[in-house]
Design a protein around this motif. Structure first.
Motif, PDB file in Angstrom:
ATOM      1  N   GLU A 138       0.814  -1.214   0.000  1.00  0.00           N
ATOM      2  CA  GLU A 138       0.000   0.000   0.000  1.00  0.00           C
ATOM      3  C   GLU A 138       0.852   1.270   0.000  1.00  0.00           C
ATOM      4  O   GLU A 138       0.314   2.376  -0.162  1.00  0.00           O
ATOM      5  CB  GLU A 138      -0.932   0.006   1.221  1.00  0.00           C
ATOM      6  N   ARG A 139       2.169   1.138   0.153  1.00  0.00           N
ATOM      7  CA  ARG A 139       3.054   2.304   0.209  1.00  0.00           C
ATOM      8  C   ARG A 139       3.935   2.371  -1.034  1.00  0.00           C
ATOM      9  O   ARG A 139       5.145   2.563  -0.958  1.00  0.00           O
ATOM     10  CB  ARG A 139       3.888   2.261   1.487  1.00  0.00           C
ATOM     11  N   GLU A 140       3.308   2.253  -2.201  1.00  0.00           N
ATOM     12  CA  GLU A 140       4.059   2.221  -3.454  1.00  0.00           C
ATOM     13  C   GLU A 140       4.862   3.496  -3.666  1.00  0.00           C
ATOM     14  O   GLU A 140       6.009   3.466  -4.115  1.00  0.00           O
ATOM     15  CB  GLU A 140       3.112   1.986  -4.633  1.00  0.00           C
ATOM     16  N   GLY A 141       4.283   4.638  -3.351  1.00  0.00           N
ATOM     17  CA  GLY A 141       4.981   5.906  -3.541  1.00  0.00           C
ATOM     18  C   GLY A 141       6.165   6.077  -2.617  1.00  0.00           C
ATOM     19  O   GLY A 141       7.002   6.964  -2.827  1.00  0.00           O
ATOM     20  N   ASP A 142       6.250   5.240  -1.605  1.00  0.00           N
ATOM     21  CA  ASP A 142       7.341   5.281  -0.637  1.00  0.00           C
ATOM     22  C   ASP A 142       8.291   4.094  -0.841  1.00  0.00           C
ATOM     23  O   ASP A 142       8.937   3.632   0.090  1.00  0.00           O
ATOM     24  CB  ASP A 142       6.747   5.256   0.772  1.00  0.00           C
ATOM     25  N   GLY A 143       8.340   3.596  -2.094  1.00  0.00           N
ATOM     26  CA  GLY A 143       9.199   2.444  -2.382  1.00  0.00           C
ATOM     27  C   GLY A 143       8.761   1.194  -1.675  1.00  0.00           C
ATOM     28  O   GLY A 143       9.571   0.307  -1.382  1.00  0.00           O
ATOM     29  N   PHE A 144       7.460   1.107  -1.386  1.00  0.00           N
ATOM     30  CA  PHE A 144       6.867  -0.024  -0.663  1.00  0.00           C
ATOM     31  C   PHE A 144       7.441  -0.166   0.745  1.00  0.00           C
ATOM     32  O   PHE A 144       7.311  -1.223   1.360  1.00  0.00           O
ATOM     33  CB  PHE A 144       7.058  -1.337  -1.425  1.00  0.00           C
ATOM     34  N   ALA A 145       8.069   0.876   1.258  1.00  0.00           N
ATOM     35  CA  ALA A 145       8.686   0.836   2.594  1.00  0.00           C
ATOM     36  C   ALA A 145       9.504  -0.439   2.762  1.00  0.00           C
ATOM     37  O   ALA A 145       9.416  -1.148   3.773  1.00  0.00           O
ATOM     38  CB  ALA A 145       7.614   0.949   3.686  1.00  0.00           C
ATOM     39  N   ALA A 146      10.338  -0.729   1.775  1.00  0.00           N
ATOM     40  CA  ALA A 146      11.027  -2.014   1.702  1.00  0.00           C
ATOM     41  C   ALA A 146      12.033  -2.231   2.826  1.00  0.00           C
ATOM     42  O   ALA A 146      12.400  -3.373   3.110  1.00  0.00           O
ATOM     43  CB  ALA A 146      11.732  -2.142   0.353  1.00  0.00           C
ATOM     44  N   LEU A 147      12.490  -1.168   3.463  1.00  0.00           N
ATOM     45  CA  LEU A 147      13.468  -1.304   4.540  1.00  0.00           C
ATOM     46  C   LEU A 147      12.855  -1.103   5.922  1.00  0.00           C
ATOM     47  O   LEU A 147      13.525  -1.351   6.929  1.00  0.00           O
ATOM     48  CB  LEU A 147      14.616  -0.306   4.346  1.00  0.00           C
ATOM     49  N   ALA A 148      11.609  -0.677   5.983  1.00  0.00           N
ATOM     50  CA  ALA A 148      11.039  -0.247   7.260  1.00  0.00           C
ATOM     51  C   ALA A 148      10.922  -1.373   8.278  1.00  0.00           C
ATOM     52  O   ALA A 148      11.241  -1.195   9.462  1.00  0.00           O
ATOM     53  CB  ALA A 148       9.664   0.386   7.020  1.00  0.00           C
ATOM     54  N   SER A 149      10.441  -2.532   7.831  1.00  0.00           N
ATOM     55  CA  SER A 149      10.202  -3.651   8.745  1.00  0.00           C
ATOM     56  C   SER A 149      10.789  -4.945   8.198  1.00  0.00           C
ATOM     57  O   SER A 149      10.293  -6.041   8.491  1.00  0.00           O
ATOM     58  CB  SER A 149       8.699  -3.819   8.991  1.00  0.00           C
ATOM     59  N   ASN A 150      11.813  -4.831   7.431  1.00  0.00           N
ATOM     60  CA  ASN A 150      12.440  -5.960   6.742  1.00  0.00           C
ATOM     61  C   ASN A 150      13.545  -6.536   7.620  1.00  0.00           C
ATOM     62  O   ASN A 150      14.568  -5.900   7.850  1.00  0.00           O
ATOM     63  CB  ASN A 150      12.999  -5.479   5.403  1.00  0.00           C
ATOM     64  N   VAL A 151      13.353  -7.760   8.096  1.00  0.00           N
ATOM     65  CA  VAL A 151      14.313  -8.339   9.032  1.00  0.00           C
ATOM     66  C   VAL A 151      15.701  -8.465   8.421  1.00  0.00           C
ATOM     67  O   VAL A 151      16.706  -8.460   9.145  1.00  0.00           O
ATOM     68  CB  VAL A 151      13.821  -9.710   9.537  1.00  0.00           C
ATOM     69  N   ASN A 152      15.791  -8.537   7.088  1.00  0.00           N
ATOM     70  CA  ASN A 152      17.105  -8.692   6.485  1.00  0.00           C
ATOM     71  C   ASN A 152      17.927  -7.411   6.489  1.00  0.00           C
ATOM     72  O   ASN A 152      19.098  -7.428   6.103  1.00  0.00           O
ATOM     73  CB  ASN A 152      16.974  -9.268   5.076  1.00  0.00           C
ATOM     74  N   VAL A 153      17.328  -6.302   6.926  1.00  0.00           N
ATOM     75  CA  VAL A 153      18.119  -5.122   7.254  1.00  0.00           C
ATOM     76  C   VAL A 153      19.022  -5.434   8.458  1.00  0.00           C
ATOM     77  O   VAL A 153      20.113  -4.866   8.595  1.00  0.00           O
ATOM     78  CB  VAL A 153      17.194  -3.927   7.557  1.00  0.00           C
ATOM     79  N   LEU A 154      18.573  -6.370   9.315  1.00  0.00           N
ATOM     80  CA  LEU A 154      19.310  -6.719  10.527  1.00  0.00           C
ATOM     81  C   LEU A 154      20.312  -7.842  10.314  1.00  0.00           C
ATOM     82  O   LEU A 154      21.224  -8.020  11.126  1.00  0.00           O
ATOM     83  CB  LEU A 154      18.337  -7.153  11.634  1.00  0.00           C
ATOM     84  N   THR A 155      20.150  -8.628   9.245  1.00  0.00           N
ATOM     85  CA  THR A 155      20.998  -9.799   9.044  1.00  0.00           C
ATOM     86  C   THR A 155      22.229  -9.458   8.226  1.00  0.00           C
ATOM     87  O   THR A 155      22.332  -8.390   7.619  1.00  0.00           O
ATOM     88  CB  THR A 155      20.217 -10.921   8.345  1.00  0.00           C
ATOM     89  N   PHE A 203      28.692 -25.819   2.613  1.00  0.00           N
ATOM     90  CA  PHE A 203      27.515 -25.266   1.946  1.00  0.00           C
ATOM     91  C   PHE A 203      27.566 -23.748   1.774  1.00  0.00           C
ATOM     92  O   PHE A 203      26.771 -23.189   1.022  1.00  0.00           O
ATOM     93  CB  PHE A 203      26.249 -25.617   2.732  1.00  0.00           C
ATOM     94  N   GLY A 204      28.456 -23.072   2.482  1.00  0.00           N
ATOM     95  CA  GLY A 204      28.469 -21.611   2.418  1.00  0.00           C
ATOM     96  C   GLY A 204      27.356 -20.968   3.223  1.00  0.00           C
ATOM     97  O   GLY A 204      27.065 -19.778   3.041  1.00  0.00           O
ATOM     98  N   SER A 205      26.718 -21.727   4.119  1.00  0.00           N
ATOM     99  CA  SER A 205      25.640 -21.183   4.945  1.00  0.00           C
ATOM    100  C   SER A 205      26.179 -20.082   5.848  1.00  0.00           C
ATOM    101  O   SER A 205      27.339 -20.119   6.276  1.00  0.00           O
ATOM    102  CB  SER A 205      25.023 -22.291   5.804  1.00  0.00           C
ATOM    103  N   TYR A 206      25.312 -19.113   6.167  1.00  0.00           N
ATOM    104  CA  TYR A 206      25.728 -18.009   7.012  1.00  0.00           C
ATOM    105  C   TYR A 206      24.701 -17.807   8.117  1.00  0.00           C
ATOM    106  O   TYR A 206      23.635 -18.421   8.124  1.00  0.00           O
ATOM    107  CB  TYR A 206      25.931 -16.722   6.208  1.00  0.00           C
ATOM    108  N   GLN A 207      25.018 -16.948   9.067  1.00  0.00           N
ATOM    109  CA  GLN A 207      24.245 -16.865  10.300  1.00  0.00           C
ATOM    110  C   GLN A 207      22.991 -16.021  10.126  1.00  0.00           C
ATOM    111  O   GLN A 207      23.062 -14.813   9.906  1.00  0.00           O
ATOM    112  CB  GLN A 207      25.109 -16.302  11.431  1.00  0.00           C
ATOM    113  N   LEU A 208      21.833 -16.650  10.248  1.00  0.00           N
ATOM    114  CA  LEU A 208      20.551 -15.959  10.260  1.00  0.00           C
ATOM    115  C   LEU A 208      19.812 -16.173  11.577  1.00  0.00           C
ATOM    116  O   LEU A 208      18.753 -15.585  11.794  1.00  0.00           O
ATOM    117  CB  LEU A 208      19.677 -16.450   9.101  1.00  0.00           C
ATOM    118  N   ARG A 209      20.329 -17.017  12.427  1.00  0.00           N
ATOM    119  CA  ARG A 209      19.744 -17.292  13.741  1.00  0.00           C
ATOM    120  C   ARG A 209      20.807 -17.055  14.804  1.00  0.00           C
ATOM    121  O   ARG A 209      21.984 -17.323  14.590  1.00  0.00           O
ATOM    122  CB  ARG A 209      19.285 -18.750  13.837  1.00  0.00           C
ATOM    123  N   GLY A 210      20.381 -16.560  15.954  1.00  0.00           N
ATOM    124  CA  GLY A 210      21.303 -16.365  17.057  1.00  0.00           C
ATOM    125  C   GLY A 210      22.145 -15.120  16.965  1.00  0.00           C
ATOM    126  O   GLY A 210      23.130 -14.973  17.694  1.00  0.00           O
TER     127      GLY A 210
END
Length: 706
Positions: free
Chosen positions: A664-681, A691-698
């Motif tokens: 609903e926030r298309e004019g605001d770039g869909f607020a893609a960074l506002a509540s996106n957990v991958n901003v924190l990862t 496997f090249g796995s990386y830390q997403l938990r803990g």
């Protein structure tokens, strides 16, 4: 390719693919439109039930924001300005540019990305192979499912799933980092699990959250995220030293028992309690019940793989099956049946010299090397190549059913990578934050708009289903057909094979054509157990590899071990002073599939806001009030979430919903960074060496009221 059966009105049997679960559905079509979707009782997996996502299909298909025509970018990248174009104009230009890139920079300069478990999954790989690029990705490969498949193949000679469908019910179900009552992937659906628990199976849940599944269990083991290997090692030790293991099975079919016993000797319950937070009594009760109250199912999830010790974490948990004999037995974990031929991905078309150019293949042999289940590129390295040109420049990315700005770690790095591309093509159902960055946005067909066959459960199948195209909205096209059109324009090997040819080729082992199977809807294999008694397990030793020689030959430890997560209160005490809480990501909600579904009114009404869960003592300590907005911060960034204060989570842990953006926030770039957990990862090293796995938990985080 036209549908094998032209759309018409009426009621039809189908398989819902809103997610990759696979519920049998009754689809009503009127005036060429899908007007109703209901559950159909003809599947042994969904058993006449369906989740709210599937029921909302008509709303999604005919949503006013649905993409229905190809779009070409007219403004600056990310500005969100597009103009409609014809399919011919779009595909001709895309093909011409791809051809130029492969001539100028080599085919490896073109990458393909896709989402998890979709109908087009293997056709994307086919296109990559025939184009000559080794660089394709799916966000979960290193961090979801592929480690479990690979470890199962190396340990038992095949992947296994819980036998919820036979005449012998499980007595114990150990849910490890898995919430199938919500996620229900790949035919391993919520409904048989719920029925098994209702019939009296004793459930054990290893999870920092008392999830929907954990609430139905008799024993909940809240664990510090990222320490699962320590718990598994301690349970292996208890099963061995207390004599709970299946001695006859291990003697006849176990390879390396003495070495495993030596390895786990130091993993005492007291040590594991100090590491994991799981009380010794609960730990031992879980181990004893799983080992002794058989048959038992071990139902495991992605959290085991989302750490830099992915290989050995999955190995440690997998060996519980091998010690206790809960393999290939009624009511335990069972192998599938090879009903149909593998998808012809034409791996032989990929030139040998391209293998050495696959990003990450030289380092992560079980992700991108010759022993990999589905050899793919390493995502952090791939997006870094887009940004930096190292080890070479990746100039183009074709994305099918994936929204990496919401679903790939290190969102800001992903954004920078997308901006650096010469060509970005996105095929999807709706305009997403990723699609808004594209040069071309292509309208993908929704699941009732495609021809497909589905094997369930995935990788260990017991049944194969067929579903015909039932309707079409606008100019939407099935992704396989988009790729086939591009392949023909580029003159790629296999481009003359139609989707009909491919489907019929796959079904040849059961003697049916796609049209014939669609009329029958399903072929179900009879149950088969104890197959190892004839020829052993499909491993080099013909036994369960408790100590895995194949791993040793590849240069990896043949025995499981624990490694403290690189960012944790133990390993990073200085960081923990500023970020004192433990972050876990990836909680599933029944209304959404990853980043899908947030524009569907009925679903959004049920789940309007992104949630962060934390315990009452943790909330009180930091001034967080249930239902109010809060901030969650990590060393990478900060997001805004709605607080859910609950006793159903380990104190000191914060669980954050993933996949959030705001249509609903298309004019605001869909607020893609506002509540996106991958901003924190982070997608930074260290990585799992296989496997090249990386830390997403803990990971570490801090919280504050807004």
């Amino acid at each position: 390719m036209p549908s094998l059966n032209p759309p018409c009105d009426g009621e039809f049997r189908s398989i819902c693919r809103v997610c990759h679960g696979g519920c049998a559905a009754r689809v009503t079509v009127a005036d060429g439109k899908v007007v109703r979707v209901r559950p159909w009782p003809g599947s042994p997996f969904s058993r006449g039930r369906m989740c709210v996502k599937g029921l909302s299909t008509p709303q999604a298909m005919h949503h006013p924001d649905r993409l229905t025509r190809p779009l070409k970018r007219t403004g600056a990248r990310g500005e969100g300005k597009f103009a409609p174009v014809s399919w011919d104009e779009a595909l001709a230009d895309i093909a011409a540019r791809l051809d130029r890139f492969r001539r100028e920079s080599g085919p490896e300069s073109v990458a393909l990305g896709q989402g998890t478990g979709r109908h087009h999954y293997f056709h994307v790989i086919r296109f990559a192979n025939t184009f000559g690029t080794p660089n394709w990705y799916e966000p979960g490969l290193a961090n979801c499912y592929i480690p479990r498949i690979t470890v199962s193949n190396l340990t038992y000679g095949g992947f296994v799933t819980g036998d919820y469908y036979g005449d012998t019910p499980p007595r114990t179900i150990l849910f490890w980092g898995h919430n199938p009552l919500v996620s229900g992937p790949d035919g391993k659906l919520a409904f048989p699990v719920r029925d098994a628990l209702a019939r009296g199976a004793f459930g054990i849940a290893v999870d920092p959250r008392r999830s929907e599944t954990a609430k139905r269990c008799g024993l909940w083991l809240p664990i510090r995220p990222g320490t699962d290997a320590a718990l598994a090692l301690a349970m292996l030790r208890a099963v061995i030293e207390e004599g709970w293991y299946d001695k006859a099975f291990v003697e006849a079919y176990g390879a390396g028992f003495a070495d495993l016993r030596t390895r786990v000797a130091a993993a005492t319950p007291a040590w594991a309690e100090a590491v994991t937070g799981v009380p010794t009594g609960a730990m031992l009760e879980a181990a004893h019940r799983y080992a002794a109250d058989r048959p038992s199912i071990l139902d495991w999830g992605v959290s085991l793989e989302q750490n830099p010790n992915s290989l050995q974490t999955v190995r440690a948990v997998a060996l519980l099956r091998g010690l206790t004999g809960n393999l290939d037995v009624p009511g335990g974990d069972v192998f599938g049946s090879d009903l149909v031929a593998a998808y012809p991905v034409l791996r032989q078309a990929l030139p040998p010299e391209a293998l050495a150019k696959r990003i990450g293949a030289d380092r992560f042999k079980l992700l991108g090397g010759f022993r990999a289940f589905m050899p793919a590129a390493h995502i952090p390295g791939l997006f870094a190549a887009m940004r930096t040109g190292e080890p070479y420049r990746v100039r183009a990315l074709l994305v099918f059913g994936n929204n990496p700005l919401a679903t790939v770690a290190n969102t800001r790095g992903v954004l920078e990578a997308l901006k650096a591309l010469d060509l970005l093509v996105v095929a999807d159902h709706f305009m997403t934050p990723t699609a808004a960055m594209a040069d071309y946005v292509l309208p993908s067909a929704y699941w009732p708009e495609i021809d497909q066959i589905i094997e369930l459960p995935f990788v260990a199948p017991r049944a194969v289903f067929a579903h015909r195209k039932l309707a079409t909205v606008g100019e939407c096209r099935q992704n396989e057909l988009i790729l086939s059109d591009l392949a023909q324009r580029l003159g790629l090997p296999g481009a003359d094979e139609s989707l009909t040819d491919i489907l019929n080729q796959r079904l040849a082992p059961i003697g049916l054509t796609f049209d014939e199977l669609a009329d029958r809807f399903m072929v179900l294999a009879p149950p088969a157990y104890h197959r190892y008694r004839e020829k052993g397990f499909r491993t080099p030793s013909r036994k369960v590899e408790l100590s895995c020689k194949a791993l040793a030959r590849l240069g990896y430890d043949p025995l499981p071990s624990f490694a403290e997560p690189p960012e944790s209160p133990v390993s990073a005490p200085e960081t923990a002073r500023e970020y004192p809480l433990v972050l876990t990501t990836g909680a599933r909600r029944p209304e959404f599939f990853h980043s899908d579904g947030r524009q569907i009114a009925s679903l959004r009404a049920r789940r309007p806001d992104p949630l962060a869960e934390l315990g009452p003592r943790t909330a009180a300590r930091y001034g967080i009030t249930d239902g109010n907005w809060m901030r969650v911060k990590s060393p990478r960034g900060e997001i805004r979430m709605r607080a859910k204060v609950t006793e159903d989570i380990m104190e000191g842990v914060v669980s954050v919903d993933h996949g959030w953006w705001f249509p609903e926030r298309e004019g605001d770039g869909f607020a893609a960074l506002a509540s996106n957990v991958n901003v924190l990862t982070s997608d930074a090293p260290p990585y799992d060496p296989a496997f090249g796995s990386y830390q997403l938990r803990g990971l570490l985080c801090a919280v504050a009221p807004e």
